[in-house]
Each structure stands twice: as structure tokens, then as C-alpha cells.
Design a protein around this motif. Structure first.
Motif, short mmCIF file in Angstrom:
data_model
loop_
_atom_site.label_atom_id
_atom_site.label_comp_id
_atom_site.label_asym_id
_atom_site.label_seq_id
_atom_site.Cartn_x
_atom_site.Cartn_y
_atom_site.Cartn_z
N HIS A 64 1.48 -0.10 7.56
CA HIS A 64 1.56 0.98 6.58
C HIS A 64 1.52 2.31 7.33
N GLU A 67 -1.51 4.70 7.60
CA GLU A 67 -2.81 4.23 8.08
C GLU A 67 -2.89 4.34 9.61
N ARG A 116 3.59 5.23 3.43
CA ARG A 116 3.04 3.89 3.53
C ARG A 116 4.18 2.88 3.78
N HIS A 187 -5.74 -2.22 9.03
CA HIS A 187 -5.36 -1.36 7.90
C HIS A 187 -6.53 -0.45 7.53
N SER A 188 -6.26 0.49 6.60
CA SER A 188 -7.35 1.31 6.08
C SER A 188 -7.00 1.74 4.67
ZN LIG Z 1 -2.52 -1.10 4.82
#
Ligand SMILES: [Zn+2]
Length: 341
Positions: A64, A67, A116, A187-188
């Protein structure tokens, strides 16, 4: 000095690292992402044992594009491993037995553009062909209404996006054929705490290797009692269509053990501590204050190190027979999963 239009800091750092360590890393570009006339390679760097049966650990980030902290985490760890090669004899011995695979920026087009999704507007983590077997959250579970909304899966029946295919190719070539492999995808943006999620995202039914995943969690907690991760099936949070790790896990050949994990850095606490972040698109997904970034980055090295160590001698801990059956019961009780068919 003016900033180059076809660059972003994480990509420059990655290229510099690969360049500086070209004598120890095997590097290749697995696909090219084009965005607004700029082209970015999707790079993979590997090091360690060349035995095709050696256990391997894949570390992924930047699926993404927003992130960035996930990519920074992968770059930091790669930098740390390369730095330690100068003095760390135990690391050298580990790398005689284990292979490490780094794919720090899976979606460079999205990261360059600050989105994203990839440059086609597709959320790569919703891009697998499989559907969830029960209700998913509206939009966030994956949607085919259009790329103008987030969490777009891509057109029905279309081939997967090139970044998705590149990631799966790396998994199929570098990880799945081995008797043992792990993947950690960084991820975040979701949750109060840092979480480690594992398949499935498409169903509440348990993965076939639930005992091994439960044992891995137990060993990690014994080695690092204060780690603070919530370790659970993705389906405990929400179901989703098209998760690439579900898809990759289901490609595991008989006789191989592949344990993919998604490290989801909980960002809601960063926002609570600094509500101004809500008004910054970067800020919802990345800590803004430098001290918090440092704290986030240093917290996860022990997970990566643990996986490298535990991969060296799987015969010491992989469960068999009655022990495996007992672990399955414990895992079911712990996660309250539905029973296997
Ligand atoms: Zn993510």
C-alpha cells in the motif's frame, strides 16, 4: 538541489542500499511500474544459503503506497543485516542455513503518487481472484464498483495486476518450494496495537497449519515476553476478498510449510497522541513525530531476528504426531476457531 520528479526517498534509499551491498546481495527487478510517465523497478534482494531446500524468510513492504513506515521497517532491517555482516559471526552461520528475501517496495507507483492503490487504482491486497465466504465490510472488504472508490479489487475476471503477479512469482519461486518458509508483510493504519495476522482473510475456517502457527507464536512469546503483538487470524478482525497472502498460502505444495504473516502497525494510538495527524493523509498511516517513528522502527527487529533464528533448525521444534494434535486443540481453544471440515 531540486528534487527529481521520478524519485521518492524510500526508493532512493533502496537503490543506494542495493548498490552499496551488490557484492553480497543477489538483486533483480521483477517488474516495472509506470506512473505518469515515470517508471520504477520492483526490486528483490536475496542473500544467504543457495541450497534450494534451505528455509527462507521473505520480508515485504510497500504493498500500500501510503504505508511508508512498513517500507522503512524493511529497509532498516536490510540495512541492519548488511551492517552486521562485518562482525556478526552468528549471523553468518545463520545465513549458511537460511535464505533471506527482501521486497521492500512492492507498489512503487503508488508510493510515488501517495496512493494506497497501485497506479491503476487497484488495492493489491484485494486483488486476488478469491471471494470471501461470508459478508465483508462494505467497501473495505474489497469492491468492484470502481477505482474511484478505495479498496478496488480490479475488473471482474481480469488478470491480477503486475505488482500482485510479481509478488506471487517471488513467493512461488523463492519461498513455497522449500520445506519451510515464512513471510512477513509490513503494513500500517489499522488498530490500537501492533498485530500479526495470518490466513485466512476470506473465511473464519482455520488454516491447515494452525498448530505450526500457534507454536510459532508460543515460541516467540517465550523468547520475547513483552513484545505486545496481537497474534490472530485476519478473519478475527474482518473478512476480505482477494487477500494475496490467502492466495499464496493456498498455493503451498504438499510437503511444504509456508507461514505468511501480515504485520499491521497499529496507528490509532499515534493519532490519539497527535490528533493533528488526522488532517494529514500521510499521518493516518505513518507516525509524524521523529521519536515515535524511531520507537515504531526499533520495536520489530526482534520479530525478524526471531524468524531467522527459528528457521535454522526446524527439526528441533516442528511438531509431530500427538504433539501436533495437542497443539491443534490448544490453538483452537486459544483462537476459538470453527472446527476443520
Ligand atoms: Zn496496508
Amino acid at each position: 538541489m531540486t528534487a527529481r520528479a521520478d524519485a521518492f526517498p524510500e526508493y532512493d534509499q533502496l537503490l543506494a542500499l542495493l548498490d552499496a551491498a551488490s557484492h553480497v546481495l543477489d538483486c533483480r527487478v521483477v517488474c516495472e511500474a509506470a506512473v505518469q510517465g515515470h517508471r520504477f523497478g520492483v526490486h528483490v534482494a536475496t542473500l544467504g544459503s543457495r541450497d534450494p531446500l534451505a528455509p527462507a524468510i521473505g520480508i515485504f513492504g510497500g504493498i500500500h503506497g501510503l504505508e511508508r513506515i512498513g517500507t522503512q521497517l524493511v529497509l532498516d532491517y536490510l540495512r541492519s543485516v548488511l551492517g552486521r555482516l562485518a562482525w556478526d559471526e552468528l549471523l553468518h552461520r545463520e545465513l549458511q542455513a537460511v535464505r533471506l528475501v527482501f521486497m521492500p517496495i512492492v507498489n512503487p507507483g503508488g508510493m510515488w503518487a501517495g496512493t494506497r492503490a497501485n497506479p491503476n487504482g487497484v488495492d493489491l491486497m484485494r486483488n486476488g481472484p478469491q471471494d470471501a465466504d461470508a459478508r465483508v465490510p462494505f467497501l473495505a472488504g474489497g469492491q468492484r464498483l470502481g477505482a474511484w472508490l478505495p479498496w478496488y479489487r480490479g475488473p471482474e475476471g481480469a488478470p491480477m495486476e503486475l505488482e500482485s503477479r510479481a509478488l506471487l512469482r517471488v513467493v512461488q519461486e523463492e519461498l513455497l518450494p522449500r520445506p519451510l518458509s515464512f513471510a512477513v508483510d509490513c503494513h500500517s493504519g489499522y488498530g490500537w496495537r501492533d498485530s500479526i495476522w495470518f490466513p485466512y482473510a476470506r473465511t473464519r475456517r482455520p488454516m491447515a497449519h494452525l498448530p505450526e502457527m500457534y507454536l510459532l507464536k508460543t515460541l516467540f512469546e517465550q523468547a520475547h515476553p513483552h513484545h505486545g503483538y496481537t497474534f490472530e487470524p485476519q478473519s478475527h478482525q474482518y473478512l476480505l476478498h482477494g487477500d494475496l497472502w490467502d492466495y499464496a498460502y493456498d498455493l503451498t505444495p504438499a510437503g511444504s510449510l509456508f507461514l505468511p504473516m501480515t504485520l499491521e502497525l497499529g496507528s490509532w494510538l499515534w493519532i490519539k497522541k497527535n490528533p493533528r495527524q488526522l488532517f494529514s493523509r500521510e499521518g493516518i498511516f505513518n507516525p509524524i513525530k521523529a521519536h515515535r517513528t524511531a520507537r515504531v522502527l526499533r520495536r520489530h527487529v526482534s520479530l525478524f531476528d526471531f524468524l531467522g533464528r527459528v528457521a535454522v533448525a526446524p527439526e528441533r521444534w516442528l511438531p509431530r504426531g500427538p504433539q501436533r494434535e495437542a497443539l491443534l486443540q490448544q490453538a483452537r481453544a486459544h483462537w476459538q476457531t470453527e472446527t476443520l471440515p
